[in-house]
Write a protein that holds these residues in place. Structure first.
Motif, PDB file in Angstrom:
ATOM      1  N   GLN A   1       0.825  -1.204   0.000  1.00  0.00           N
ATOM      2  CA  GLN A   1       0.000   0.000   0.000  1.00  0.00           C
ATOM      3  C   GLN A   1       0.862   1.257   0.000  1.00  0.00           C
ATOM      4  O   GLN A   1       0.569   2.229  -0.707  1.00  0.00           O
ATOM      5  N   MET A   2       1.942   1.238   0.768  1.00  0.00           N
ATOM      6  CA  MET A   2       2.848   2.385   0.789  1.00  0.00           C
ATOM      7  C   MET A   2       3.579   2.506  -0.547  1.00  0.00           C
ATOM      8  O   MET A   2       3.713   3.602  -1.105  1.00  0.00           O
ATOM      9  N   LEU A   3       4.038   1.383  -1.060  1.00  0.00           N
ATOM     10  CA  LEU A   3       4.739   1.406  -2.343  1.00  0.00           C
ATOM     11  C   LEU A   3       3.836   1.916  -3.462  1.00  0.00           C
ATOM     12  O   LEU A   3       4.307   2.609  -4.376  1.00  0.00           O
ATOM     13  N   ALA A   4       2.555   1.609  -3.382  1.00  0.00           N
ATOM     14  CA  ALA A   4       1.616   2.109  -4.384  1.00  0.00           C
ATOM     15  C   ALA A   4       1.527   3.632  -4.346  1.00  0.00           C
ATOM     16  O   ALA A   4       1.350   4.281  -5.384  1.00  0.00           O
ATOM     17  N   LEU A   5       1.674   4.215  -3.168  1.00  0.00           N
ATOM     18  CA  LEU A   5       1.666   5.679  -3.044  1.00  0.00           C
ATOM     19  C   LEU A   5       2.955   6.291  -3.600  1.00  0.00           C
ATOM     20  O   LEU A   5       2.945   7.401  -4.124  1.00  0.00           O
ATOM     21  N   LEU A   6       4.037   5.561  -3.468  1.00  0.00           N
ATOM     22  CA  LEU A   6       5.343   6.057  -3.918  1.00  0.00           C
ATOM     23  C   LEU A   6       5.597   5.774  -5.397  1.00  0.00           C
ATOM     24  O   LEU A   6       6.378   6.478  -6.035  1.00  0.00           O
ATOM     25  N   ALA A   7       4.951   4.758  -5.937  1.00  0.00           N
ATOM     26  CA  ALA A   7       5.229   4.285  -7.294  1.00  0.00           C
ATOM     27  C   ALA A   7       5.192   5.360  -8.376  1.00  0.00           C
ATOM     28  O   ALA A   7       6.096   5.403  -9.213  1.00  0.00           O
ATOM     29  N   PRO A   8       4.202   6.233  -8.390  1.00  0.00           N
ATOM     30  CA  PRO A   8       4.159   7.208  -9.475  1.00  0.00           C
ATOM     31  C   PRO A   8       5.364   8.155  -9.516  1.00  0.00           C
ATOM     32  O   PRO A   8       5.644   8.758 -10.544  1.00  0.00           O
ATOM     33  N   MET A   9       6.088   8.237  -8.422  1.00  0.00           N
ATOM     34  CA  MET A   9       7.255   9.125  -8.378  1.00  0.00           C
ATOM     35  C   MET A   9       8.388   8.658  -9.282  1.00  0.00           C
ATOM     36  O   MET A   9       9.274   9.434  -9.604  1.00  0.00           O
ATOM     37  N   HIS A  10       8.339   7.394  -9.698  1.00  0.00           N
ATOM     38  CA  HIS A  10       9.429   6.888 -10.529  1.00  0.00           C
ATOM     39  C   HIS A  10       9.597   7.740 -11.784  1.00  0.00           C
ATOM     40  O   HIS A  10      10.700   7.913 -12.280  1.00  0.00           O
ATOM     41  N   ARG A  11       8.509   8.321 -12.263  1.00  0.00           N
ATOM     42  CA  ARG A  11       8.560   9.150 -13.480  1.00  0.00           C
ATOM     43  C   ARG A  11       9.467  10.359 -13.300  1.00  0.00           C
ATOM     44  O   ARG A  11      10.058  10.832 -14.271  1.00  0.00           O
ATOM     45  N   ASP A  12       9.535  10.858 -12.079  1.00  0.00           N
ATOM     46  CA  ASP A  12      10.336  12.047 -11.800  1.00  0.00           C
ATOM     47  C   ASP A  12      11.701  11.723 -11.215  1.00  0.00           C
ATOM     48  O   ASP A  12      12.599  12.553 -11.251  1.00  0.00           O
ATOM     49  N   VAL A  13      11.851  10.534 -10.666  1.00  0.00           N
ATOM     50  CA  VAL A  13      13.119  10.144 -10.026  1.00  0.00           C
ATOM     51  C   VAL A  13      14.109   9.564 -11.041  1.00  0.00           C
ATOM     52  O   VAL A  13      15.296   9.875 -10.997  1.00  0.00           O
ATOM     53  N   ILE A  14      13.612   8.738 -11.955  1.00  0.00           N
ATOM     54  CA  ILE A  14      14.493   8.140 -12.963  1.00  0.00           C
ATOM     55  C   ILE A  14      14.786   9.216 -14.007  1.00  0.00           C
ATOM     56  O   ILE A  14      13.903   9.685 -14.707  1.00  0.00           O
ATOM     57  N   THR A  15      16.056   9.592 -14.070  1.00  0.00           N
ATOM     58  CA  THR A  15      16.465  10.657 -14.984  1.00  0.00           C
ATOM     59  C   THR A  15      17.291  10.150 -16.158  1.00  0.00           C
ATOM     60  O   THR A  15      17.524  10.881 -17.116  1.00  0.00           O
ATOM     61  N   VAL A  16      17.752   8.913 -16.083  1.00  0.00           N
ATOM     62  CA  VAL A  16      18.515   8.310 -17.172  1.00  0.00           C
ATOM     63  C   VAL A  16      17.633   7.265 -17.816  1.00  0.00           C
ATOM     64  O   VAL A  16      17.300   6.259 -17.197  1.00  0.00           O
ATOM     65  N   ARG A  17      17.259   7.496 -19.042  1.00  0.00           N
ATOM     66  CA  ARG A  17      16.346   6.574 -19.744  1.00  0.00           C
ATOM     67  C   ARG A  17      17.114   5.641 -20.637  1.00  0.00           C
ATOM     68  O   ARG A  17      18.087   5.909 -21.214  1.00  0.00           O
TER      69      ARG A  17
END
Length: 158
Positions: free
Chosen positions: A142-158
């Motif tokens: 449940q906590m990870l689900a709240l944090l998951a969308p942040m990956h879009r802004d945290v991952i900077t190297v594609r």
């Protein structure tokens, strides 16, 4: 194995644009999350409220800095300040009374070269800390689900 599965599931969950996310959107985003989602009932209490979340984050930042896959990203980081900031963020996200006053994730990670592998390593380290604190796996998800969308802004190297 649970950690690898959950890290992968976290990434897949974050990439999904399901109706559940749309239905749980709150009106105004805060800096705590780029994509505000309502926390599961009782999540803040399940994490031990402010004291429990702070204890979790104190453990997490020590493990994070020691992790060979991602620790170098935190070599010059003040762990006390990081733990405090993360505590406020998780407290707010979980429905607690705290207010995260730090930068949004895009701004905070703009000058970091963070890869998907490093992001997944961070998630695994967080799970290790949650396991060590005895947080039930359902509550972890449940906590990870709240944090998951942040990956879009945290991952900077594609």
């Amino acid at each position: 194995m649970k950690h690898l599965i959950t890290a992968t599931a976290l990434t897949l969950f974050a990439l999904a644009s399901g109706a559940t996310l749309a239905q749980s959107m709150q009106p105004a985003p805060s800096a705590a999350s780029a994509y505000p989602v309502a926390p599961a009932a009782g999540l803040y209490q399940a994490f031990g409220e402010e004291a429990g979340i702070r204890s979790l984050m104190d453990d997490f930042v020590v493990r994070l800095k020691a992790d060979s896959r991602i620790g170098d990203q935190f070599a010059d980081t003040n762990l006390t300040n990081l733990a405090k900031s993360l505590s406020d963020q998780l407290c707010q996200l979980s429905g607690g009374p705290c207010v995260y006053k730090g930068p949004d994730m895009k701004t905070a990670h703009a000058d970091r070269d963070t890869t998907r592998a490093q992001f997944n390593a961070l998630v695994e380290v967080l799970q290790q800390s949650m396991d060590a604190r005895g947080i039930p796996f359902t509550r972890q998800k449940q906590m990870l689900a709240l944090l998951a969308p942040m990956h879009r802004d945290v991952i900077t190297v594609r």
